[in-house]
Scaffold this motif. Structure first.
Motif, PDB file in Angstrom:
ATOM      1  N   SER A 106     173.514  67.714  28.267  1.00 18.35           N
ATOM      2  CA  SER A 106     173.895  69.012  28.325  1.00 18.35           C
ATOM      3  C   SER A 106     174.976  69.523  27.830  1.00 18.35           C
ATOM      4  O   SER A 106     175.393  70.641  27.343  1.00 18.35           O
ATOM      5  CB  SER A 106     173.530  69.563  29.847  1.00 18.35           C
ATOM      6  OG  SER A 106     174.523  69.351  30.704  1.00 18.35           O
ATOM      7  N   THR A 107     175.937  68.376  27.565  1.00 15.77           N
ATOM      8  CA  THR A 107     177.269  69.036  27.109  1.00 15.77           C
ATOM      9  C   THR A 107     177.500  68.172  25.924  1.00 15.77           C
ATOM     10  O   THR A 107     178.479  68.673  24.952  1.00 15.77           O
ATOM     11  CB  THR A 107     178.553  68.655  28.170  1.00 15.77           C
ATOM     12  OG1 THR A 107     178.482  67.462  28.411  1.00 15.77           O
ATOM     13  CG2 THR A 107     178.103  69.453  29.526  1.00 15.77           C
ATOM     14  N   GLN A 108     176.860  67.017  25.447  1.00 19.54           N
ATOM     15  CA  GLN A 108     177.623  66.232  24.373  1.00 19.54           C
ATOM     16  C   GLN A 108     176.352  66.209  23.441  1.00 19.54           C
ATOM     17  O   GLN A 108     176.584  65.576  22.298  1.00 19.54           O
ATOM     18  CB  GLN A 108     178.097  64.997  24.939  1.00 19.54           C
ATOM     19  CG  GLN A 108     179.193  65.480  25.837  1.00 19.54           C
ATOM     20  CD  GLN A 108     180.323  64.276  25.902  1.00 19.54           C
ATOM     21  OE1 GLN A 108     180.681  63.828  24.656  1.00 19.54           O
ATOM     22  NE2 GLN A 108     180.794  63.623  26.971  1.00 19.54           N
ATOM     23  N   SER A 109     175.134  66.208  23.723  1.00 19.67           N
ATOM     24  CA  SER A 109     174.058  65.992  22.765  1.00 19.67           C
ATOM     25  C   SER A 109     173.662  67.217  22.020  1.00 19.67           C
ATOM     26  O   SER A 109     174.242  68.286  22.274  1.00 19.67           O
ATOM     27  CB  SER A 109     172.872  65.292  23.385  1.00 19.67           C
ATOM     28  OG  SER A 109     171.925  66.443  23.875  1.00 19.67           O
ATOM     29  N   VAL A 110     172.742  67.093  20.866  1.00 19.06           N
ATOM     30  CA  VAL A 110     172.311  68.322  20.391  1.00 19.06           C
ATOM     31  C   VAL A 110     171.775  69.326  21.179  1.00 19.06           C
ATOM     32  O   VAL A 110     171.566  70.519  20.874  1.00 19.06           O
ATOM     33  CB  VAL A 110     171.308  67.985  19.327  1.00 19.06           C
ATOM     34  CG1 VAL A 110     169.956  67.536  20.021  1.00 19.06           C
ATOM     35  CG2 VAL A 110     171.160  68.857  18.213  1.00 19.06           C
ATOM     36  N   LEU A 111     171.345  68.938  22.596  1.00 22.04           N
ATOM     37  CA  LEU A 111     170.756  69.689  23.134  1.00 22.04           C
ATOM     38  C   LEU A 111     171.837  70.891  23.956  1.00 22.04           C
ATOM     39  O   LEU A 111     171.593  71.981  24.367  1.00 22.04           O
ATOM     40  CB  LEU A 111     170.087  69.163  24.570  1.00 22.04           C
ATOM     41  CG  LEU A 111     168.761  68.187  24.390  1.00 22.04           C
ATOM     42  CD1 LEU A 111     168.399  67.662  25.743  1.00 22.04           C
ATOM     43  CD2 LEU A 111     167.867  68.920  23.471  1.00 22.04           C
ATOM     44  N   ARG A 112     172.974  70.594  23.693  1.00 23.37           N
ATOM     45  CA  ARG A 112     173.922  71.399  24.227  1.00 23.37           C
ATOM     46  C   ARG A 112     174.068  72.852  23.508  1.00 23.37           C
ATOM     47  O   ARG A 112     174.500  73.859  24.281  1.00 23.37           O
ATOM     48  CB  ARG A 112     175.535  70.720  23.838  1.00 23.37           C
ATOM     49  CG  ARG A 112     175.906  70.787  22.636  1.00 23.37           C
ATOM     50  CD  ARG A 112     177.242  69.956  22.353  1.00 23.37           C
ATOM     51  NE  ARG A 112     177.912  70.111  20.992  1.00 23.37           N
ATOM     52  CZ  ARG A 112     177.493  69.348  20.022  1.00 23.37           C
ATOM     53  NH1 ARG A 112     176.380  68.324  20.194  1.00 23.37           N
ATOM     54  NH2 ARG A 112     178.006  69.544  18.917  1.00 23.37           N
ATOM     55  N   HIS A 113     173.419  72.890  22.354  1.00 26.24           N
ATOM     56  CA  HIS A 113     173.343  74.210  21.790  1.00 26.24           C
ATOM     57  C   HIS A 113     172.195  75.085  22.440  1.00 26.24           C
ATOM     58  O   HIS A 113     172.348  76.377  22.129  1.00 26.24           O
ATOM     59  CB  HIS A 113     173.038  73.993  20.243  1.00 26.24           C
ATOM     60  CG  HIS A 113     174.012  73.108  19.256  1.00 26.24           C
ATOM     61  ND1 HIS A 113     175.230  73.266  19.138  1.00 26.24           N
ATOM     62  CD2 HIS A 113     173.645  71.957  18.760  1.00 26.24           C
ATOM     63  CE1 HIS A 113     175.918  72.606  18.561  1.00 26.24           C
ATOM     64  NE2 HIS A 113     174.841  71.555  18.333  1.00 26.24           N
ATOM     65  N   SER A 114     171.437  74.646  23.168  1.00 23.18           N
ATOM     66  CA  SER A 114     170.344  74.978  23.669  1.00 23.18           C
ATOM     67  C   SER A 114     170.253  75.351  25.102  1.00 23.18           C
ATOM     68  O   SER A 114     169.629  76.266  25.798  1.00 23.18           O
ATOM     69  CB  SER A 114     168.782  74.392  23.287  1.00 23.18           C
ATOM     70  OG  SER A 114     168.752  74.426  22.204  1.00 23.18           O
ATOM     71  N   VAL A 115     171.186  74.759  25.902  1.00 27.20           N
ATOM     72  CA  VAL A 115     171.113  74.920  27.358  1.00 27.20           C
ATOM     73  C   VAL A 115     172.229  75.516  28.126  1.00 27.20           C
ATOM     74  O   VAL A 115     172.614  74.968  29.400  1.00 27.20           O
ATOM     75  CB  VAL A 115     170.963  73.399  28.075  1.00 27.20           C
ATOM     76  CG1 VAL A 115     169.460  72.891  27.556  1.00 27.20           C
ATOM     77  CG2 VAL A 115     171.934  72.326  27.785  1.00 27.20           C
ATOM     78  N   GLY A 116     173.153  76.088  27.320  1.00 27.77           N
ATOM     79  CA  GLY A 116     174.326  76.676  27.711  1.00 27.77           C
ATOM     80  C   GLY A 116     174.106  77.573  29.101  1.00 27.77           C
ATOM     81  O   GLY A 116     173.073  78.017  29.251  1.00 27.77           O
ATOM     82  N   GLY A 117     175.416  78.008  29.628  1.00 34.04           N
ATOM     83  CA  GLY A 117     175.210  78.732  30.799  1.00 34.04           C
ATOM     84  C   GLY A 117     175.000  78.000  32.027  1.00 34.04           C
ATOM     85  O   GLY A 117     174.757  76.864  32.077  1.00 34.04           O
ATOM     86  N   GLU A 118     174.724  78.842  33.009  1.00 32.57           N
ATOM     87  CA  GLU A 118     174.668  78.341  34.560  1.00 32.57           C
ATOM     88  C   GLU A 118     173.053  78.685  34.969  1.00 32.57           C
ATOM     89  O   GLU A 118     172.658  78.498  36.019  1.00 32.57           O
ATOM     90  CB  GLU A 118     175.510  78.730  35.520  1.00 32.57           C
ATOM     91  CG  GLU A 118     176.999  77.935  35.327  1.00 32.57           C
ATOM     92  CD  GLU A 118     176.924  76.458  35.118  1.00 32.57           C
ATOM     93  OE1 GLU A 118     176.106  76.019  36.127  1.00 32.57           O
ATOM     94  OE2 GLU A 118     177.532  75.784  34.514  1.00 32.57           O
ATOM     95  N   ASP A 119     172.501  79.640  34.292  1.00 30.83           N
ATOM     96  CA  ASP A 119     171.295  80.360  34.701  1.00 30.83           C
ATOM     97  C   ASP A 119     170.106  79.037  34.609  1.00 30.83           C
ATOM     98  O   ASP A 119     170.307  78.356  33.918  1.00 30.83           O
ATOM     99  CB  ASP A 119     170.682  81.470  33.868  1.00 30.83           C
ATOM    100  CG  ASP A 119     171.813  82.542  34.317  1.00 30.83           C
ATOM    101  OD1 ASP A 119     172.404  82.509  35.399  1.00 30.83           O
ATOM    102  OD2 ASP A 119     171.941  83.542  33.715  1.00 30.83           O
TER     103      ASP A 119
END
Lengths: 300, 300
Positions: free
Chosen positions: B174-187
């Motif tokens: 969630s912070t370092q892979s390509v997915l970090r662009h999509s899973v931001g925030g805490e919601d």
């Protein structure tokens, strides 16, 4: 000082981390250049100067055709080249040009799939290169890398494809997780790899329980780094093969990748009784860009 | 200036990233303190001064008993407290003392399992705390965290356990892979979480193909970050539940963890028809250290 090379056209592979260029005469390579100016390292305004730096050694005019593939065409790239929907041929005749006084750049679009959602940028050009060298080839093409793609190809079209984050997971787990203490070095144990592939394929539901055991086996049994590293690689590639089974079971397979990674995939598939042809990634990219250049020339 | 607190004894939870201490009178907390001086941030010679800094506000003599659990007892810690082998009670009467003129520190050993290889340090103290508050409890204890543990407990002993890297994988992806662009925030979207758990449990062999689709769904369909984040969490916890099924199916479950993470696990298990009790992690640590202190006092 010798005269600089004057290319007929330029081939560019512009990915997230790297920029690679070839000075071309028809299908022949006159020279090549590379830099770390990948899309991910550049501001929106930095693409033209990155290209100026890359091409500095060659005699390039604003009319020299430059054919580019990869993340340079993403929303965060120089200019967005909208995805084309599969099923379709891997190469498009419509290219997108960024605004530039210095260069005539033509960016090739990537591919998209709606259900399930998936995207690729750059691999379509490698597939096109492979098909230009192997006309009438039908089967499944595996492109291992940071994000491995499996693409079903039939009658010259990409029919469907699927992306796996295996390479990125291996990189994160082997350098940043607790496993980094156990999988150091570059050595690699073939038997441990084969066993881990088998383990992942026979009990894919158990994968999540296997990863930490790499660390625990090191702590309690002193397992060597080359065994640990091969286990991590085998478990992750095995999980991918488990999910991608419909793509490879009983299929005609070609692997387009860097030699070492392609060899791991070929070995894993071979153990499942599936032979695979290996094709070099850079060579396929260049063949695809060459095919694209010929398309645009013919289209004029 | 008021007189500083004079604790009867000190409880220490000394993990990889943090150091946490409580000034104790019997089972009662007089005060607490914490710092970032986790084992992972300290040189071998830095432990005593880290402890001096933590305890500076209290009146602590070289004779004040200090009971510590966690990675402080690992090979890279202050002093190695060798693992004890399961099946065994979670608390040992034998503690290990580092060399120190300033402090009387007693480090509790962790647990090991030979087949399959596994280790824990710190969680055994939480389990002991839970059992001290719930005598004669039999069942399975789940301790979600960076490295989630599942432990089978019977007749006051830890019989077997299994570690999952789920928390660390979520953090890296969630912070370092390509997915970090999509899973931001805490919601976080509850329906997407439930569906992803179900997806992972019903087709665990497909997990590797699901991760990148989080990114692709965002690019092609504009999926919201709270849905993407819940999907990543649900797929990873679902993969863990798939592998840990023998630990929870039809079992009496307690979850020891931070409230939000424990609630996710309880929700996922509840959807499978498995009710679970939640116990607060810090409270269980403190109860376990208190039980250990009483053991060492009785043993004198």
């Amino acid at each position: 000082m010798t005269n600089p090379i004057t290319p007929e056209w330029i081939a560019l592979d512009w990915g997230t981390s790297n920029l690679r260029g070839w000075a071309m005469q028809g299908g022949a390579v006159l020279d090549s250049a590379r830099s770390g100016d990948g899309m991910g390292n550049l501001e929106k305004t930095g693409f033209e100067s990155a290209l100026t730096a890359l091409l500095a050694g060659w005699n390039v005019s604003p009319k020299t055709p430059i054919i580019a593939c990869g993340m340079v065409g993403s929303r965060q790239g120089w200019v967005e080249a909208p995805y084309r929907s599969v099923p379709c041929k891997p190469l498009s005749e419509s290219v997108v040009r960024p605004t530039s006084d210095a260069f005539d750049v033509r960016v090739l679009p990537g591919l998209r799939q709606t259900t399930p959602s998936d995207v690729m940028r750059g691999e379509e050009t490698q597939i096109a290169g492979f098909l230009s060298l192997n006309p009438n080839w039908d089967g499944v093409i595996c492109l291992p890398g940071t994000h491995t793609k499996w693409a079903q190809v039939s009658a010259g079209e990409v029919v469907s494809f699927e992306t796996y984050m295996t390479g990125e997971m291996f990189s994160l787990l082997s350098t940043q997780s607790v496993l980094r203490h156990s999988v150091g070095g570059e050595d690699w144990d073939a038997v441990a790899f084969d066993n881990s592939i088998e383990e992942a394929l026979s009990k894919p539901e158990k994968l999540a329980a296997r990863l930490f055991s790499i660390r625990a086996d090191d702590l309690l049994k002193g397992t060597s780094p080359e065994v640990s590293r091969a286990r991590l690689s085998g478990l992750l590639i095995g999980a991918e093969l488990s999910a991608a089974r419909p793509y490879w079971l009983g299929m005609n397979i070609a692997i387009i990748g860097d030699t070492s990674l392609a060899t791991f995939y070929a070995r894993a598939l071979g153990n499942q009784g599936v032979p695979a042809t290996i094709a070099d990634a850079a060579r396929m990219t260049l063949a695809g860009l060459t095919a694209a250049y010929r398309h645009t020339k013919d289209a004029r």
